[in-house]
Write a protein that holds these residues in place. Structure first.
Motif, PDB file in Angstrom:
ATOM      1  N   ARG A   5       6.555  -5.473  -6.154  1.00 21.13           N
ATOM      2  CA  ARG A   5       5.332  -4.727  -6.226  1.00 21.13           C
ATOM      3  C   ARG A   5       5.277  -3.218  -4.583  1.00 21.13           C
ATOM      4  NH1 ARG A   5       2.799  -6.128  -9.898  1.00 21.13           N
ATOM      5  NH2 ARG A   5       3.468  -8.932  -9.991  1.00 21.13           N
ATOM      6  N   LEU A   6       6.493  -2.676  -4.146  1.00 15.54           N
ATOM      7  CA  LEU A   6       6.154  -1.658  -3.355  1.00 15.54           C
ATOM      8  C   LEU A   6       7.106  -0.466  -4.222  1.00 15.54           C
ATOM      9  CD1 LEU A   6       6.651  -0.442  -1.025  1.00 15.54           C
ATOM     10  CD2 LEU A   6       8.752  -1.123  -0.253  1.00 15.54           C
ATOM     11  N   SER A   7       8.038  -0.705  -5.718  1.00 17.62           N
ATOM     12  CA  SER A   7       9.316  -0.143  -5.514  1.00 17.62           C
ATOM     13  C   SER A   7       8.135  -0.054  -7.113  1.00 17.62           C
ATOM     14  CB  SER A   7      10.396  -1.148  -6.679  1.00 17.62           C
ATOM     15  OG  SER A   7       9.360  -2.025  -7.803  1.00 17.62           O
ATOM     16  N   MET A   8       6.419  -0.094  -7.302  1.00 16.11           N
ATOM     17  CA  MET A   8       5.701  -0.230  -8.349  1.00 16.11           C
ATOM     18  C   MET A   8       4.032   1.513  -7.766  1.00 16.11           C
ATOM     19  SD  MET A   8       4.841  -3.611 -10.350  1.00 16.11           S
ATOM     20  CE  MET A   8       3.765  -3.434 -11.391  1.00 16.11           C
ATOM     21  N   GLY A   9       4.436   1.223  -6.540  1.00 13.03           N
ATOM     22  CA  GLY A   9       4.184   2.613  -6.201  1.00 13.03           C
ATOM     23  C   GLY A   9       2.828   1.777  -5.336  1.00 13.03           C
ATOM     24  N   PRO A  10       2.581   2.672  -4.461  1.00 15.29           N
ATOM     25  CA  PRO A  10       1.408   2.394  -2.823  1.00 15.29           C
ATOM     26  C   PRO A  10       0.282   0.830  -3.888  1.00 15.29           C
ATOM     27  CG  PRO A  10       1.151   4.796  -3.237  1.00 15.29           C
ATOM     28  CD  PRO A  10       2.313   3.961  -4.304  1.00 15.29           C
ATOM     29  N   ILE A  11      -0.524   1.506  -4.562  1.00 15.05           N
ATOM     30  CA  ILE A  11      -1.417   0.907  -4.991  1.00 15.05           C
ATOM     31  C   ILE A  11      -0.873  -0.785  -5.096  1.00 15.05           C
ATOM     32  CG2 ILE A  11      -3.432   0.517  -6.397  1.00 15.05           C
ATOM     33  CD1 ILE A  11      -3.334   3.041  -4.663  1.00 15.05           C
ATOM     34  N   GLU A  12      -0.292  -0.970  -6.082  1.00 14.20           N
ATOM     35  CA  GLU A  12      -0.110  -2.196  -6.152  1.00 14.20           C
ATOM     36  C   GLU A  12       0.592  -2.921  -4.802  1.00 14.20           C
ATOM     37  OE1 GLU A  12       0.192  -3.785  -8.788  1.00 14.20           O
ATOM     38  OE2 GLU A  12      -0.383  -2.844 -10.653  1.00 14.20           O
ATOM     39  N   PHE A  13       0.834  -1.606  -4.061  1.00 13.02           N
ATOM     40  CA  PHE A  13       1.717  -2.622  -2.402  1.00 13.02           C
ATOM     41  C   PHE A  13       0.585  -2.967  -2.536  1.00 13.02           C
ATOM     42  CE2 PHE A  13       4.181  -2.673   1.335  1.00 13.02           C
ATOM     43  CZ  PHE A  13       4.892  -3.359   1.589  1.00 13.02           C
TER      44      PHE A  13
END
Length: 377
Positions: A287-295
């Motif tokens: 999720r962190l690799s997918m961006g701040p919103i997903e994280f």
């Protein structure tokens, strides 16, 4: 192509999820204790041997410990599970005894214990409220726009224009409500209540199954009726309304968690789907690799689950303490120390057994057992 966030990013993401959430959970206990004048002797992130720490002017030792999977606040006077006077407690000077956890009335002790899970829910509500304010809320009505040929909906005779009002006896207001219900129930029979031409109807259906695979190679079986929405309605959410949307979304996630747990208990969902710290670490990195919103959304989900799990009526968890306080309130006296001691021992064994089980599950999901079997074979 399967992507991997890498081991370093995974470790960093896991620390960014678990560390702050554990801290905030324990901070809830600590602040409630401060509110009622209870002295905190230790505030630890992690268990076991202390790695580093500092003592503040109130005498509280703030520290990091060796095993980072959790944390605790130790209040003065919290000397036994029953919170009953002990010889050690009675020997304290009256001024010090007044600042102990044991000296506080039952309702204050209950608030102090409940404050940890409440803090976790508040964290999630804040995050989800921010999302609602920034992106609005999807309020697409549960009106069928399209029906996929050969799908569960088609076999049940549902048609475009039908408005679904209930699934399995549960009210449905939006298309998102319907998706949340069906995704958790692949291959399960369900009664569909709907309105066609102003007349209420119902029909039995079997929710279909779709296998999805994300970019990290994870596979999921999700349920689907096989219908599409009649358009999309995204409504702006104001600053004052956002907390209500965040609260409602949190409640929906808790309900989905309860549904999932119920399916595992009744055997409708495999226990292999239970994940532990290793699974959380894996998902955190992804999720962190997918961006701040997903994280940030993952942090909200984990925070809700942390609050929910801690409220389960299992001795050693916050919910176990609250259960015994409820019994004490009814009986007007604490549960006997021997009963409490054995209950907490049993609760500890149960929690450790569950941790071992989910860790073995995680290793199995990562292919460790297949790899070992290949080496042995």
């Amino acid at each position: 192509m399967i992507q991997s966030p890498g081991i370093l990013l995974t470790i960093l993401a896991f620390a960014l999820v678990i560390g702050p959430l554990v801290f905030l959970h324990e901070l809830g206990h600590y602040l409630a204790g401060r509110l009622f004048g209870v002295k905190a002797e230790e505030f630890s992130i992690g268990f076991g041997r202390e790695i580093a720490g500092i003592t503040d002017r109130r005498g509280t030792r703030w520290k990091f410990s060796l095993l980072p999977l959790g944390g605790y606040v130790r209040f003065a006077g919290d000397m036994n599970p029953a919170s009953q006077p002990s010889p050690e407690w009675l020997q304290l000077p009256a001024s010090e005894r007044a600042k102990t956890f044991q000296a506080k009335p039952l309702w204050q002790r209950a608030i102090i214990v409940a404050a940890g899970p409440i803090m976790n829910f508040l964290v999630a509500i804040v995050i989800l409220s921010a999302f609602a304010f920034m992106f609005g809320e999807n309020r697409t009505p549960s009106v069928i726009g399209t029906v996929i040929e050969g799908s569960a909906a088609a076999k049940a005779g549902l048609q475009p224009g039908d408005r679904i009002t209930g699934l399995g006896g549960r009210a449905v207001e939006t298309y998102a409500d319907m998706v949340q219900f069906t995704q958790l129930r692949p291959n399960e029979p369900v009664r569909v209540d709907f309105v066609r031409g102003g007349a209420a109807r119902s029909v039995d259906a079997v929710i279909g199954t779709r296998l999805e695979r994300d970019r990290f190679g994870n596979e999921f079986k999700i349920g689907q009726l096989g219908i599409g929405a009649a358009g999309s309605t995204q409504v702006p959410v104001g600053l004052l309304e956002a907390p209500l949307v965040g609260l409602r979304t949190t409640a929906d996630i808790v309900r989905m968690t309860v549904d999932g747990l119920g399916q595992i208990i009744t055997g409708r969902r495999s226990v292999a789907e239970l994940g532990g710290p290793l699974k959380i670490a894996q998902v955190s990195g992804e999720r962190l690799s997918m961006g701040p919103i997903e994280f940030a959304f993952l942090i909200a989900l984990v925070s809700i689950n942390l609050g929910f799990i801690n409220l389960l009526p299992v001795p050693v968890l916050d919910g176990g303490h609250l259960l015994f306080y409820a019994v004490e309130a009814v009986r007007r006296r604490p549960v006997e120390p021997q009963v409490m001691e054995w209950a907490f021992r049993g609760g500890m064994l149960a929690v450790l057994a569950l941790m071992l089980f989910v860790t073995l599950n995680d290793l199995g999901a990562f292919g460790v057992w297949r790899h070992l079997a290949g080496l042995i074979g």
